[in-house]
Design an enzyme around this catalytic site. Sequence first.
Site, mmCIF file in Angstrom:
data_model
loop_
_atom_site.group_PDB
_atom_site.id
_atom_site.type_symbol
_atom_site.label_atom_id
_atom_site.label_comp_id
_atom_site.label_asym_id
_atom_site.label_seq_id
_atom_site.Cartn_x
_atom_site.Cartn_y
_atom_site.Cartn_z
ATOM 1 C CE1 TYR A 1 16.793 37.118 -23.424
ATOM 2 C CE2 TYR A 1 14.902 36.204 -24.568
ATOM 3 C CZ TYR A 1 15.713 36.265 -23.446
ATOM 4 O OH TYR A 1 15.442 35.479 -22.365
ATOM 5 C CB CYS B 1 -14.676 4.340 -19.860
ATOM 6 S SG CYS B 1 -15.717 3.082 -20.582
ATOM 7 C CE LYS C 1 9.357 38.601 -18.430
ATOM 8 N NZ LYS C 1 9.100 37.206 -18.229
ATOM 9 C CB CYS D 1 -20.774 2.305 -21.859
ATOM 10 S SG CYS D 1 -19.193 2.197 -20.998
ATOM 11 C CE LYS E 1 4.703 38.626 -15.061
ATOM 12 N NZ LYS E 1 5.139 37.267 -15.297
ATOM 13 C CD GLU F 1 13.829 42.400 -26.619
ATOM 14 O OE1 GLU F 1 14.607 43.244 -27.079
ATOM 15 O OE2 GLU F 1 14.130 41.220 -26.400
ATOM 16 C CB CYS G 1 -18.320 4.895 -18.439
ATOM 17 S SG CYS G 1 -18.412 5.720 -20.033
ATOM 18 C CG ASP H 1 4.943 32.239 -20.397
ATOM 19 O OD1 ASP H 1 5.833 32.151 -19.535
ATOM 20 O OD2 ASP H 1 3.751 31.981 -20.171
ATOM 21 C CB CYS I 1 -17.549 2.968 -24.187
ATOM 22 S SG CYS I 1 -17.855 4.647 -23.634
ATOM 23 C CD GLU J 1 12.579 33.004 -22.361
ATOM 24 O OE1 GLU J 1 13.667 33.586 -22.129
ATOM 25 O OE2 GLU J 1 11.681 32.892 -21.527
HETATM 26 S S1 IVH Z 1 16.216 40.074 -21.320
HETATM 27 C C1 IVH Z 1 17.998 40.085 -16.735
HETATM 28 N N1 IVH Z 1 14.368 39.737 -23.087
HETATM 29 O O1 IVH Z 1 12.325 36.953 -18.748
HETATM 30 C C2 IVH Z 1 17.518 39.173 -17.754
HETATM 31 N N2 IVH Z 1 14.282 38.388 -21.138
HETATM 32 O O2 IVH Z 1 12.636 37.876 -15.714
HETATM 33 C C3 IVH Z 1 17.382 39.903 -19.024
HETATM 34 N N3 IVH Z 1 12.450 36.774 -21.113
HETATM 35 O O3 IVH Z 1 14.869 35.010 -17.399
HETATM 36 C C4 IVH Z 1 16.679 39.095 -19.980
HETATM 37 N N4 IVH Z 1 11.602 37.320 -23.064
HETATM 38 O O4 IVH Z 1 13.787 34.138 -19.491
HETATM 39 C C5 IVH Z 1 14.830 39.351 -21.902
HETATM 40 N N5 IVH Z 1 12.794 39.520 -24.789
HETATM 41 C C6 IVH Z 1 13.273 39.139 -23.610
HETATM 42 C C7 IVH Z 1 12.667 38.126 -22.857
HETATM 43 C C8 IVH Z 1 13.207 37.780 -21.607
HETATM 44 C C9 IVH Z 1 11.497 36.522 -22.017
HETATM 45 C C10 IVH Z 1 12.591 36.085 -19.817
HETATM 46 C C11 IVH Z 1 13.965 35.527 -19.547
HETATM 47 C C12 IVH Z 1 14.363 36.022 -18.213
HETATM 48 C C13 IVH Z 1 13.081 36.549 -17.647
HETATM 49 C C14 IVH Z 1 13.412 37.768 -16.822
#
Ligand code: IVH
Length: 680
Positions: A226, A437, A115, A422, A325, A113, A419, A117, A443, A173
Amino acid sequence: MSSYTQKDYEQFCDEVWEHNRLYFQENRPRISDDEYDRLLKKVEHIEKLHPEWVSQTSPTQRIGEKPFEGFKEVTHDAPMLSLEKAFTKDDVENFCNRMKKLLETKTIAYCAELKMDGLAISCHFKNGRYVRAVTRGDGKVGSDVTQNMKTLQNFPLRLFGDDIPDEFEVRGEVFIPKKAFERMNEERQVEGLPLWANPRNAAAGSLKLLDPKEVAKRIDLSCVFYGIPHYTKQFKHQYALEEYLSMIGLPTVETFLKQSKMHAIEPVVKLHTPQEILEFAENVQKNRELLPFAIDGIVIKLDDLEAYDRIGTTGKHPRGAIALKFSAEQAWTKMKDIVIQVGRTGVITPVAELEPVNLAGSTISRATLHNFDELKRKDFRVGDVVCIEKGGDVIPKVVACDPEKRNKSSHPYEIPKVCPSCHTKLIKDPEEVALRCPNKEGCFDQILHRLIHFASKNGLDIEHLGVKVMEALVKKGFVKRFSDIFSLTKEQVEKLEGFKEKSTNNLLKSIEDAKKTTLSRFIMALGIRYIGVQTAELLANKAQNLKSLESFTEDQLLSIEGVGNKVAHSVYEYFHDPKELEEINRLVKNGLVIETKKVAHNVDHPFYGKTIVLTGTLESMGRTKAKELIQELGGHPSESVSKNTDFVVVGTEAGSKLEKAKKFGVKILDEKEFLQIMQQ
Ligand code: IVH
């Protein structure tokens, strides 16, 4: 043996700590996530070779944020671990082989799935009702953000279903969608505040605000869920668990994407081989730009949750999952020049002009240098070969330069004192990072940007009146203030280069159309300091008309939910400045009409006082229009289906809301029925 000395090792550790501090405490990382990961890997690598050097203060022993200051600390029942990182094809293959060995089987199902941010959160429900939310913190102890979490619009305070465990903890998240992140940074730039480096910092920064009112103002925080912390017999498979979470009313990546009508990526998939995982990763990476939120990779988890639980953790990471990543998209190119932008409130921003370079599929020729502090610290010079990166997936920014490739005769960039537009002496408010400014009235660049903002999408949305045309109008002296736009004549417009009969008529017609507007658009268009789209809406809803907005005292403004001191003061000042009021009068004289919202009085209408949820796509109108019409009839549009919903209107590709409506026995209307009822 390694070629590193103990001194090298200690220096690397110090560097990591310094970057942790910059990232977590100051919210202004100096290196990219990628560079950070590499540095940390190096420390880990040395520690493997020299375990005798590892001390309690090594960054590998405790990596994470400090609990937010001012929040109650809460110890997690089960620690919130982090995921082991994988970067290459080999890393993924090694993980799959490891799983085969540990589980002593050849066929293994994985759940892969996106990840997100964002910021990890753990939420507790008791008998289906929300009771508590805690941030990850250092993994063992987090901060209690129960109140703030309530202000997230897509977070349900109640779950629905008969089979929800009495005590239910879910993990997910909190994040900021990309558009909202961009808008937030634009507003911060106007305010002269340091920009958030990425959506994750912005999410953390917003959730951290102690006053839930302040968090509500940033209603763009969203969340998805999740996972659960413990294995129980009720939830045997990860893939099914996520389906279950959405069924009981928790947002998941899947439901979030469906609501954003984003179908290019299947966000959660069940796969079996490293090849399938890598193909999935490739497809996600290819379509990453289309996503409404930032991601930094994919997560691969064992689908069998009993096995996931059984093989346990390494202390820091669960054994049964990894994060693959994506490398931050970077490119190197020559910085031809540094130009200076003067924004509509006078904020001065340095911008790099680049030799065009391809970055994640688009050609980039400009990138932000953030502010002069940063430029000075990194000693970026005109002519340097620089590295640019998509900031948090969004705005390209200059992150590094290569001093080796620098022309010997180059010299540090001189921070401007006046500036560029101006020539007024620049000032710096001690509380702000930005230079400004102060010449608001005279300006050219400030005036031009105020006018551009007035006509822009978020302002009066005047079609055909973009940056170029506005610039030409100002240069010709036809437009100096907002009201001049409303009194433009055919003769004037025809004098602009390239304007013939048709284009002239088009422009004049859009100006005429824009004279009729809503109060919130108008407030936004004025460009009052600290006012973004959402605050403009809050003010408009409260005031209902311009006269009452003008008459509000600072205290009355402060009493509006979501309005803080800075905003109240700024709005009050604006509407008590005789020059601004004079201009508003001129606008009205030149034809401005602020339409007040029609409120329904027909209490017999079937939608009057009813809660109505829209799902899927309607053919005949957009969602915003449909909601407006419902409101005009006295109904209340809502986002989530509950037992209190009266109608669910179903368009094409309806999602889980339809399922829920069926479950609760809510009346379902198709588009035709919806339109018929509206006409009654
Ligand atoms: S599962 C052991 N699923 O990634 C933690 N984490 O480094 C298992 N994260 O702190 C988490 N998307 O904040 C999981 N689909 C996802 C995620 C996810 C983002 C983040 C989460 C966690 C960090 C793990």
